[in-house]
Design a protein around this motif. Structure first.
Motif, short mmCIF file in Angstrom:
data_model
loop_
_atom_site.label_atom_id
_atom_site.label_comp_id
_atom_site.label_asym_id
_atom_site.label_seq_id
_atom_site.Cartn_x
_atom_site.Cartn_y
_atom_site.Cartn_z
N CYS A 43 22.12 83.09 13.50
CA CYS A 43 21.63 81.86 14.12
C CYS A 43 22.71 80.80 14.24
N ASN A 45 24.25 80.08 16.76
CA ASN A 45 24.10 79.41 18.05
C ASN A 45 23.13 78.24 17.98
N SER A 46 22.48 78.06 16.84
CA SER A 46 21.60 76.92 16.63
C SER A 46 22.15 75.99 15.55
N LEU A 47 22.53 76.56 14.41
CA LEU A 47 23.17 75.80 13.35
C LEU A 47 24.09 76.73 12.57
N TYR A 196 22.19 78.65 27.33
CA TYR A 196 21.65 78.86 25.98
C TYR A 196 20.59 79.94 25.92
N HIS A 224 27.07 75.61 23.58
CA HIS A 224 26.97 76.99 23.13
C HIS A 224 28.24 77.79 23.43
N LYS A 247 26.92 73.96 15.90
CA LYS A 247 26.60 75.35 16.16
C LYS A 247 27.76 76.22 15.67
N TYR A 248 28.54 76.73 16.58
CA TYR A 248 29.63 77.63 16.18
C TYR A 248 30.75 76.92 15.43
N ASP A 392 16.77 83.26 16.40
CA ASP A 392 16.23 82.07 17.03
C ASP A 392 15.21 82.47 18.10
N THR A 404 28.12 86.01 14.42
CA THR A 404 29.24 85.09 14.50
C THR A 404 30.46 85.67 13.77
#
Length: 428
Positions: A43, A45-47, A196, A224, A247-248, A392, A404
């Protein structure tokens, strides 16, 4: 490594991890737990996850505050008056820019509005904006309000690009064709760098060139894309861009944003902008006199003094990025995401439960795969979560998974695949 060489086996995943030159970075992040087990965290890409070093970076500034008080602005290590400069080398490398073209400041939605003040100056003849359909609300609401502020109807002024019927991603040729079609009526192309929902990376270079060919500006929301997809903003000629860092870039929930403004606007004091005293000429700032003189480059778009604690947390992650190397991270990202893709296709087969809607071409995606759920809906997502998979969910029926490269492993991907295999027995 070609996707054809991948294997659905724990020993293969372990071998890949053993050979991974970035494997030790995983140990520099905190992993949450679900049901008392360390999660498979897809996740980012969200946090992004919290770097373990964040506390030390924050403690350093808290100590400076405690021991120096107001003198911390001009004395001590990393005096606060200039602290924004510390993040510039890493940010410039990550987005493909010169250091004077980037600065960390504000939040993403604020920066979008500030940049549109400069780059959206509509006239009765040139007032339209192109954006992808289904853009993130940050972009949708910003564009709608900007258009209304200038007295135009969003229905007429905002041109939304949709994929062809039966397709999930936008074709570059269709984007270019619509830019040409709008021609002299087009003021700005303001799209995501990476969409996204679908995970598609747009061809920002081609889009920028097409926008410029009709006399329009090209800007991108890189929320993103930053720290994920390859970016060469300066060489592409992009006019402006902004991003978030949580995010990343792993800088903490709601943390500081950043902007890029191409150097061709560095000495354009005539360019409209909402001025603030921290964007004023640094050498004259404390004269407290009337008459705004913007600083050179992106710094001239600053409003207020730097959020020191936010930048400290931001720097903890940026230092890790510089140590790992953005090119090394991209190389691992392509392999890791392809391995996830291989296993999903290997397991789901002809079940009809899952469909990957993210482009297959690695150049057209980051580390995210978006899975369209044809049966089971959110129950599929909830099932995975109970087994420790943090992804997500996006309405109406997409699960986004982002392996990631900084902290995810091939074994994470394999462990997820085993959970996927079990869940398909319920929903196939």
């Amino acid at each position: 490594m070609s996707k054809l060489n991948y294997e659905f086996s724990e020993s293969f995943a372990q071998k890949m991890d053993a050979e991974d030159p970035l494997k030790d970075f995983r140990n520099r992040f905190h992993f949450p737990k679900v049901n008392d087990r360390e999660v498979i965290y897809f996740c980012g890409n969200s946090l992004g996850l919290q770097p373990k070093s964040v506390r030390d970076y924050l403690d350093r500034e808290l100590t400076n505050w405690a021991e120096l008080g107001v003198d911390g602005h001009f004395h001590g290590e990393d005096a606060w008056y200039h602290i924004r400069k510390k993040s510039k080398p890493a940010l410039a490398e990550i987005v493909g820019a010169h250091e004077h073209e980037v600065v960390a400041m504000n939040n993403l939605s604020v920066n979008l509005h500030l940049l549109m003040v400069s780059f959206y100056q509509p006239t009765p003849d040139r007032f339209k904006i192109i954006v992808e359909a289904g853009a993130f609300p940050s972009d949708q609401y910003m564009l709608e309000s900007q258009v209304k502020f200038h007295g135009y109807d969003p229905v007429e002024a905002i041109v939304e690009l949709k994929p062809r019927p039966g397709e999930h991603i936008l074709r570059t040729e269709d984007i270019i064709a619509e830019i040409k079609n709008q021609g002299n009526q087009l003021a700005v192309v303001n799209m995501a760098g990476l969409q996204y929902y679908s995970g598609q990376v747009f061809d920002m270079k081609a889009i920028t060139e097409a926008a410029h060919s009709v006399g329009a500006y090209a800007g991108f929301d890189l929320a993103h894309a930053v720290g994920n997809a390859p970016l060469v903003l300066h060489d592409w000629g992009v006019d402006f861009a902004t991003w978030c860092s949580y995010k990343y870039l792993n800088s903490g929930p709601g943390n500081v944003s950043g902007i890029f403004v191409h150097e061709k606007y560095a000495e354009r004091p005539d360019l409209p902008r909402f001025a603030g005293w921290w964007g004023h000429d640094e050498g004259q700032r404390f004269l407290m006199e009337k008459g705004f003189i913007p600083m050179f480059g992106a710094d001239g778009w600053q409003l207020a003094n730097s959020n020191v604690l936010a930048l400290a947390a931001h720097q903890a992650s940026l230092d890790i990025f510089q140590e790992a190397g953005i090119k090394n991270l991209r190389e691992k990202s392509e392999k890791l995401t392809s391995y996830l893709e291989f296993l999903i296709e290997e397991i789901s087969g002809e079940s009809g439960v899952l469909e990957i809607i993210t482009p297959k071409n690695p150049a057209e995606r980051g580390c995210q795969l978006s899975l369209l759920i044809h049966r089971g809906g959110k129950a599929v997502f909830d099932e995975w979560y109970q087994h420790g998979v943090v992804g997500d969910w996006r309405n109406p029926n997409v699960i986004r998974l982002a392996p990631t490269p900084l902290y995810n492993s091939y074994l994470d991907v394999f462990r997820f695949a085993k959970i996927l295999e079990q869940s398909l027995e319920k929903f196939a």
